[in-house]
Design a protein around this motif. Structure first.
Motif, PDB file in Angstrom:
ATOM      1  N   PRO A  11     -20.589   7.426  -2.196  1.00  0.00           N
ATOM      2  CA  PRO A  11     -19.977   6.865  -0.312  1.00  0.00           C
ATOM      3  C   PRO A  11     -19.506   8.054  -0.379  1.00  0.00           C
ATOM      4  CG  PRO A  11     -18.828   5.502  -2.725  1.00  0.00           C
ATOM      5  CD  PRO A  11     -19.404   6.840  -3.565  1.00  0.00           C
ATOM      6  N   ASP A  12     -19.775   8.422   1.577  1.00  0.00           N
ATOM      7  CA  ASP A  12     -19.049   9.650   2.034  1.00  0.00           C
ATOM      8  C   ASP A  12     -17.878   9.359   1.872  1.00  0.00           C
ATOM      9  OD1 ASP A  12     -21.477  11.019   2.405  1.00  0.00           O
ATOM     10  OD2 ASP A  12     -21.885  10.719   3.696  1.00  0.00           O
ATOM     11  N   VAL A  13     -18.426   7.829   2.457  1.00  0.00           N
ATOM     12  CA  VAL A  13     -15.797   8.142   2.806  1.00  0.00           C
ATOM     13  C   VAL A  13     -14.888   8.256   1.668  1.00  0.00           C
ATOM     14  CG1 VAL A  13     -16.029   5.483   2.567  1.00  0.00           C
ATOM     15  CG2 VAL A  13     -14.395   6.719   4.651  1.00  0.00           C
ATOM     16  N   ASN A  14     -13.924   7.958   1.717  1.00  0.00           N
ATOM     17  CA  ASN A  14     -12.687   8.546   0.678  1.00  0.00           C
ATOM     18  C   ASN A  14     -11.274   7.777   0.754  1.00  0.00           C
ATOM     19  OD1 ASN A  14     -12.242   9.263  -1.852  1.00  0.00           O
ATOM     20  ND2 ASN A  14     -13.131  11.348  -1.767  1.00  0.00           N
ATOM     21  N   ALA A  15     -10.797   7.402  -0.033  1.00  0.00           N
ATOM     22  CA  ALA A  15      -9.256   7.209   0.489  1.00  0.00           C
ATOM     23  C   ALA A  15      -8.845   7.144  -0.475  1.00  0.00           C
ATOM     24  CB  ALA A  15      -9.729   5.077   0.022  1.00  0.00           C
ATOM     25  N   ALA A  16      -7.183   6.432  -0.585  1.00  0.00           N
ATOM     26  CA  ALA A  16      -6.357   6.795  -0.990  1.00  0.00           C
ATOM     27  C   ALA A  16      -5.083   5.891  -1.193  1.00  0.00           C
ATOM     28  CB  ALA A  16      -5.639   8.075  -0.213  1.00  0.00           C
ATOM     29  N   PHE A  17      -4.565   5.112  -2.289  1.00  0.00           N
ATOM     30  CA  PHE A  17      -3.608   4.285  -2.391  1.00  0.00           C
ATOM     31  C   PHE A  17      -2.586   4.529  -3.180  1.00  0.00           C
ATOM     32  CE2 PHE A  17      -1.605   0.596  -3.348  1.00  0.00           C
ATOM     33  CZ  PHE A  17      -1.422  -0.065  -2.873  1.00  0.00           C
ATOM     34  N   ILE A  18      -1.191   4.709  -2.855  1.00  0.00           N
ATOM     35  CA  ILE A  18       0.321   4.768  -3.016  1.00  0.00           C
ATOM     36  C   ILE A  18       1.342   3.339  -3.540  1.00  0.00           C
ATOM     37  CG2 ILE A  18       1.300   5.672  -1.441  1.00  0.00           C
ATOM     38  CD1 ILE A  18       3.064   7.711  -4.012  1.00  0.00           C
ATOM     39  N   ALA A  19       1.446   3.097  -4.288  1.00  0.00           N
ATOM     40  CA  ALA A  19       2.444   1.960  -4.673  1.00  0.00           C
ATOM     41  C   ALA A  19       4.354   3.111  -5.543  1.00  0.00           C
ATOM     42  CB  ALA A  19       2.710   1.129  -4.751  1.00  0.00           C
ATOM     43  N   LEU A  20       5.167   2.354  -4.553  1.00  0.00           N
ATOM     44  CA  LEU A  20       6.219   2.848  -5.507  1.00  0.00           C
ATOM     45  C   LEU A  20       7.722   1.448  -5.113  1.00  0.00           C
ATOM     46  CD1 LEU A  20       8.194   2.997  -2.642  1.00  0.00           C
ATOM     47  CD2 LEU A  20       7.233   5.787  -2.805  1.00  0.00           C
ATOM     48  N   ASN A  21       8.189   1.318  -5.868  1.00  0.00           N
ATOM     49  CA  ASN A  21       9.470   1.265  -5.858  1.00  0.00           C
ATOM     50  C   ASN A  21      10.821   1.309  -5.264  1.00  0.00           C
ATOM     51  OD1 ASN A  21      11.747   0.005  -6.924  1.00  0.00           O
ATOM     52  ND2 ASN A  21      11.747  -0.507  -8.527  1.00  0.00           N
ATOM     53  N   PRO A  22      10.878   0.722  -3.661  1.00  0.00           N
ATOM     54  CA  PRO A  22      11.574   0.838  -2.687  1.00  0.00           C
ATOM     55  C   PRO A  22      13.417   1.383  -3.084  1.00  0.00           C
ATOM     56  CG  PRO A  22      10.751  -1.368  -2.373  1.00  0.00           C
ATOM     57  CD  PRO A  22       9.890  -0.966  -3.422  1.00  0.00           C
ATOM     58  N   ASN A  23      14.013   0.882  -4.725  1.00  0.00           N
ATOM     59  CA  ASN A  23      15.276   0.643  -4.411  1.00  0.00           C
ATOM     60  C   ASN A  23      14.893   2.392  -5.845  1.00  0.00           C
ATOM     61  OD1 ASN A  23      15.229  -1.745  -3.757  1.00  0.00           O
ATOM     62  ND2 ASN A  23      14.093  -2.863  -5.276  1.00  0.00           N
ATOM     63  N   ASN A  24      13.856   2.722  -6.363  1.00  0.00           N
ATOM     64  CA  ASN A  24      14.673   4.033  -6.959  1.00  0.00           C
ATOM     65  C   ASN A  24      14.088   5.137  -6.819  1.00  0.00           C
ATOM     66  OD1 ASN A  24      12.408   3.114  -8.425  1.00  0.00           O
ATOM     67  ND2 ASN A  24      13.728   2.626  -9.944  1.00  0.00           N
ATOM     68  N   GLY A  25      12.268   4.572  -6.151  1.00  0.00           N
ATOM     69  CA  GLY A  25      11.361   5.641  -5.623  1.00  0.00           C
ATOM     70  C   GLY A  25      10.554   6.548  -6.733  1.00  0.00           C
ATOM     71  N   ALA A  26      10.695   5.495  -7.598  1.00  0.00           N
ATOM     72  CA  ALA A  26       9.346   4.925  -8.844  1.00  0.00           C
ATOM     73  C   ALA A  26       7.810   5.259  -8.509  1.00  0.00           C
ATOM     74  CB  ALA A  26       9.954   4.330  -9.795  1.00  0.00           C
ATOM     75  N   ILE A  27       7.276   6.123  -8.922  1.00  0.00           N
ATOM     76  CA  ILE A  27       6.046   5.640  -8.407  1.00  0.00           C
ATOM     77  C   ILE A  27       5.351   4.692  -8.990  1.00  0.00           C
ATOM     78  CG2 ILE A  27       3.426   6.966  -7.859  1.00  0.00           C
ATOM     79  CD1 ILE A  27       5.147   9.025  -6.524  1.00  0.00           C
ATOM     80  N   THR A  28       4.161   3.572  -9.452  1.00  0.00           N
ATOM     81  CA  THR A  28       3.806   2.828  -9.823  1.00  0.00           C
ATOM     82  C   THR A  28       2.203   2.597 -10.295  1.00  0.00           C
ATOM     83  OG1 THR A  28       3.991   1.049  -8.253  1.00  0.00           O
ATOM     84  CG2 THR A  28       5.774   1.175  -9.696  1.00  0.00           C
ATOM     85  N   THR A  29       1.188   3.240  -9.376  1.00  0.00           N
ATOM     86  CA  THR A  29       0.620   3.647  -8.905  1.00  0.00           C
ATOM     87  C   THR A  29      -0.365   4.879  -7.876  1.00  0.00           C
ATOM     88  OG1 THR A  29      -1.818   3.357  -8.750  1.00  0.00           O
ATOM     89  CG2 THR A  29      -0.607   2.137  -6.956  1.00  0.00           C
ATOM     90  N   LEU A  30      -0.588   5.706  -8.346  1.00  0.00           N
ATOM     91  CA  LEU A  30      -1.316   7.438  -7.341  1.00  0.00           C
ATOM     92  C   LEU A  30      -3.097   7.343  -7.153  1.00  0.00           C
ATOM     93  CD1 LEU A  30       0.640   9.661  -6.071  1.00  0.00           C
ATOM     94  CD2 LEU A  30      -2.056   9.839  -7.471  1.00  0.00           C
ATOM     95  N   VAL A  31      -3.541   6.733  -6.260  1.00  0.00           N
ATOM     96  CA  VAL A  31      -4.709   6.393  -6.445  1.00  0.00           C
ATOM     97  C   VAL A  31      -5.550   7.660  -5.742  1.00  0.00           C
ATOM     98  CG1 VAL A  31      -6.839   5.852  -6.400  1.00  0.00           C
ATOM     99  CG2 VAL A  31      -5.829   4.741  -7.014  1.00  0.00           C
ATOM    100  N   GLY A  32      -5.697   8.859  -5.613  1.00  0.00           N
ATOM    101  CA  GLY A  32      -5.712   9.905  -4.470  1.00  0.00           C
ATOM    102  C   GLY A  32      -7.029  10.399  -4.246  1.00  0.00           C
ATOM    103  N   GLY A  33      -8.928   9.863  -4.444  1.00  0.00           N
ATOM    104  CA  GLY A  33      -9.255   9.065  -3.889  1.00  0.00           C
ATOM    105  C   GLY A  33     -10.279   8.712  -5.042  1.00  0.00           C
TER     106      GLY A  33
END
Length: 839
Positions: free
Chosen positions: A423-445
């Motif tokens: 692919p030429d296009v790219n994407a990003a995704f992040i999820a976290l726990n809104p109660n303490n800020g713990a990042i539960t998943t991170l996809v930088g590309g």
């Protein structure tokens, strides 16, 4: 007698002058000898390991494989194997084996070259810790003196333990723990006699006696070890015969990565390197992150599948390379395979070469040597790519798309091979726990090997309509309500900077006249947003955005702020959405939970600031107080004071200064009123579920999560569809998806069948696919309004009292009558050349 006399004189002289010589050599090298007491503090070079929150390996950094083991963890047979082959008199000498030295000298005199070594295990240990492998007299002398010193300082068990952990055993394996894993994928206690003997035979020549280099040499060396063990009485005749007949079954084992999170692993590596320097890779640190493996896998699949789907609906850009053209001689299989093995795979995408093409099928060769078939089904998507806005007609035959001699990309779907492309296009995704800020998943590309640029943390992109929930919060804080009426009508204003009219438009270009703020947010009405900004003031709006953690320098201070011209990273955006979801608290995202050293001691632990809404109430009963403290894991901090009153009496948490200080240390900043946060969170739910007479822009999630009323979100698309977003929440999670081109000049475009690429079509499917997985088995959570929120029946057209639907209000702001009165909104105008049309 005279001969005997001269012989003893000769021997005495040899001993005397030999002693003097040894003493002189010792004095010569004494100053250059290292302090062997430092061996007590020497750490083995153990690689850095990074784990998920559920203890699954995410990454390993470090050139050397080392798995430290205690002596009591090493099988006795393994210790005996090394002693039998390397130093049979280990427990009898004091660092040097005099008998072994004389034997080696005799063999040297007889054969003329050093056919036998005389180094003891202690000498080998000294060499491995302190000396180079060069074969010189001076180095050998240092080795001997160091060995004697080591024997004086350490016990035999301590020496053999250090040796078995330090010795190089080939293929970057240092120590028996690492060798057991590298060669056999086992821990040392699970090794068989055959495997133990093979490993014990490696120190003599680890590069050539290992089975990967030469199976025959490894087998012969193993047999010698087995023979020496039998001769020393460590094994029986039957054990010797049985082990000698066994085959060495081995292949190269590397650390099995159980969770694919390369972008976050790289963030951890950089953090550790900044903290510890090069020692980060050798001191055996174990880092435990906040990543949840189930969430990470769901995010990886969601990003990759939707990026490929976007890319394929915009058409096929052609072969990656043409190896031979029509009419030219085709390449041989071996030459093709050599070419394919030079090309990296990217997840499910595999390189292939087209061997032959027919009307409805094509034969391809994969890098593993297998020949497969692509049918018409596998190329039906491949309309010719013309531009981001235009594609060719659907292919009628396979030879309309691919041809013999082309290097292409393919992927396997349900046991069938499909044509694909990088692919030429790219994407990003992040999820976290809104109660303490713990990042539960991170996809930088899309793929870390293709691009290591982390779009979650490094890419500043315009956020489009994703900014609207925060501006609506500002409006409500200013006195508006979700039923306030604003005119959804076209706007035209002269822009002297551009010498033209500025005409922000809705998308689609549909205008409904007077509508409520809830509908304006749910349907992402641009002109409503502009009029609302004019009502509350641009300066007030931009300053209000900083409450959500947005940097002031990135905020556009013009009316275009209403349309999302400001640029933020996905991480900044998801943090801001957390404020709405958690009830008004600005949490700090974090990804390292704790760090352990090689002794399994915790040397760092994150103590995040959490949501403390239950402690802001002036008076609460002890039973509930204790329950909430236990839930949020801060009881130990608050219970230390003596002001807790038992027996169901009342606790005043705010009047006590010690409590207040504790709360500041453990509670996240309270940046917006929890009632305002609830109203916006509820309005974001309407963005997905709409109302009886209109759909929200996020309606696609409603079709998937039918029956759930605990999710909400907001779409976002920028001018000309350069960036597409979707941010939303579910129980204990908030997530943001972005898709776009790294080249900001390109737009996401449109297709004949799919239409214009917007947040709801391009980014929201990533969010939907992720949530479909992580919400499996998660019970629906009833969202209750906080204190100070009431619901009132209103008329859906006027926003006044009626019976059409129920609306939430901050107590005191609800409508009091049925009179229809249009909201008067002052107009704030500015001349600015930076305004852009976004939706």
């Amino acid at each position: 007698m005279k001969f005997v006399k001269y012989f003893f004189v000769f021997v005495f002289c040899c001993i005397f002058f030999g002693a003097i010589f040894i003493y002189c050599v010792y004095k010569y090298v004494e100053k250059s000898l290292p302090d062997v007491t430092m061996m007590k503090d020497i750490h083995l070079q153990v690689p850095l390991k990074i784990f998920s929150a559920d203890n699954k390996l995410m990454a390993q950094y470090g050139e050397k494989h080392c798995v430290p083991v205690m002596l009591n963890e090493i099988p006795l047979l393994m210790v005996q194997a090394f002693i039998a082959i390397e130093d049979r008199r280990y427990y009898d000498h004091h660092g040097i084996d005099v008998i072994g030295i004389f034997r080696a000298l005799i063999m040297l005199i007889i054969s003329g070259y050093p056919s036998q070594g005389a180094s003891t295990i202690t000498q080998q240990l000294a060499r491995n810790f302190y000396l180079s492998p060069e074969k010189t007299f001076l180095r050998k002398a240092k080795e001997v003196f160091l060995a004697i010193r080591i024997e004086q300082l350490f016990t035999k068990n301590e020496i053999i333990e250090l040796y078995l952990n330090k010795i190089y055993l080939g293929n970057r394996a240092y120590g028996v723990g690492a060798a057991a894993y590298v060669y056999f994928g086992k821990t040392v206690d699970k090794l068989t006699l055959n495997e133990i003997a093979m490993i014990a035979g490696l120190p003599k020549a680890p590069s050539t006696f290992n089975p990967f280099y030469s199976y025959n040499r490894a087998t012969n060396r193993r047999n010698i070890v087995l023979l020496r063990m039998f001769e020393e009485g460590y094994i029986t005749k039957n054990q010797y015969n049985y082990a000698k007949k066994e085959k060495i079954k081995t292949f190269y084992h590397i650390a099995k990565i159980e969770v694919n999170a390369p972008y976050l692993s790289e963030m951890v590596r950089q953090t550790l390197y900044n903290k510890y320097g090069e020692n980060a890779y050798i001191d055996g640190y174990k880092v435990y992150t906040t990543i949840i493996s189930k969430h990470q896998l769901a995010a990886i699949n969601a990003v990759q599948n939707n990026v490929i789907n976007y890319d394929e609906r915009h058409g096929y850009r052609g072969a990656s390379e043409i190896l031979w053209k029509s009419g030219e001689s085709s390449w041989g299989i071996s030459k093709i395979l050599k070419k394919l093995k030079e090309i990296s795979k990217y997840m499910e995408l595999e390189p292939a070469v087209v061997l032959s093409v027919f009307k409805n099928s094509a034969n391809i060769l994969l890098s593993n040597g297998s020949q497969e078939v692509i049918t018409m089904k596998g190329v039906r998507w491949a309309r010719r790519f013309i531009s981001d806005e235009k594609q060719g007609i659907p292919p009628m035959m396979i030879n309309n798309v691919i041809h013999a001699g082309e290097q292409i990309w393919v992927r396997k779907i349900k046991n069938e091979w499909y044509l694909s492309q990088i692919p030429d296009v790219n994407a990003a995704f992040i999820a976290l726990n809104p109660n303490n800020g713990a990042i539960t998943t991170l996809v930088g590309g899309f793929n870390f090997n293709l691009s290591k640029f982390n779009r979650v943390t490094q890419s500043l992109r315009q956020v489009g309509s994703s900014i609207k929930p925060f501006l609506y919060a500002a409006a409500i804080d200013k006195g508006m309500t979700l039923s306030s009426l604003i005119n959804d009508a076209p706007i035209s204003r002269w822009d002297s900077g551009k010498n033209s009219n500025w005409r922000p438009k809705n998308s689609p270009a549909k205008y409904d006249g007077l509508i409520r703020l809830r509908q304006g947010l749910g349907q992402s009405k641009n002109v409503v947003m502009v009029r609302m900004i004019r009502a509350i003031g641009i300066e007030y709006a931009s300053n209000y955005l900083t409450r959500f953690g947005f940097p002031l320098e990135n905020i556009n201070n013009t009316e275009s702020i209403a349309l999302g011209v400001s640029s933020f990273t996905p991480l900044q955006l998801v943090r801001a959405y957390s404020v709405i979801v958690n009830g008004g608290y600005l949490i700090d995202p974090y990804y390292i939970s704790k760090i352990e050293n090689n002794k399994k001691q915790v040397i760092f632990k994150t103590t995040p600031k959490t949501i403390c809404s239950n402690y802001i109430n002036t008076q609460i009963s002890y039973d509930n107080f204790e329950k909430e403290l236990l839930k949020d894991k801060i009881i130990d901090e608050l219970i230390k004071t003596n002001d807790v009153i038992y027996n169901n009496k009342v606790i005043d948490t705010l009047k006590n200064k010690k409590y207040q200080n504790n709360l500041k240390n453990i509670c996240a900043p309270y940046v917006i009123n929890e009632q305002i946060a609830f109203l916006i969170k509820n309005a974001m739910m309407t963005n997905i579920y709409g109302e009886s007479n209109w759909l929200g822009t996020g309606w696609r999630s409603a079709k998937i999560f039918m029956g759930r009323r605990d999710i909400g979100g907001k779409t976002g698309t920028t001018n000309n569809s350069k960036d597409a977003w979707f941010s939303g929440y579910a129980p204990n999670i908030v997530a943001t998806a972005w898709i776009g081109f790294d080249d900001n000049k390109r737009t996401l475009g449109n297709t004949h069948m799919y239409g214009v690429e917007v947040g709801a079509k391009s980014a929201q499917p990533i969010w939907n696919d992720f949530m479909k997985t992580v919400l499996i088995g998660v019970p629906i959570r009833k969202i209750l309004p906080p204190r100070g929120i009431i619901s009132v029946s209103i008329d859906d057209k006027t926003g006044k009292l009626g019976s059409s639907l129920k609306e939430y209000y901050i107590e005191g702001t609800e409508p009091k009558d049925y009179e229809i009165k249009e909201l008067e909104l002052p107009i704030f105008t500015e001349d600015n050349s930076d305004r852009e049309e976004l939706f």
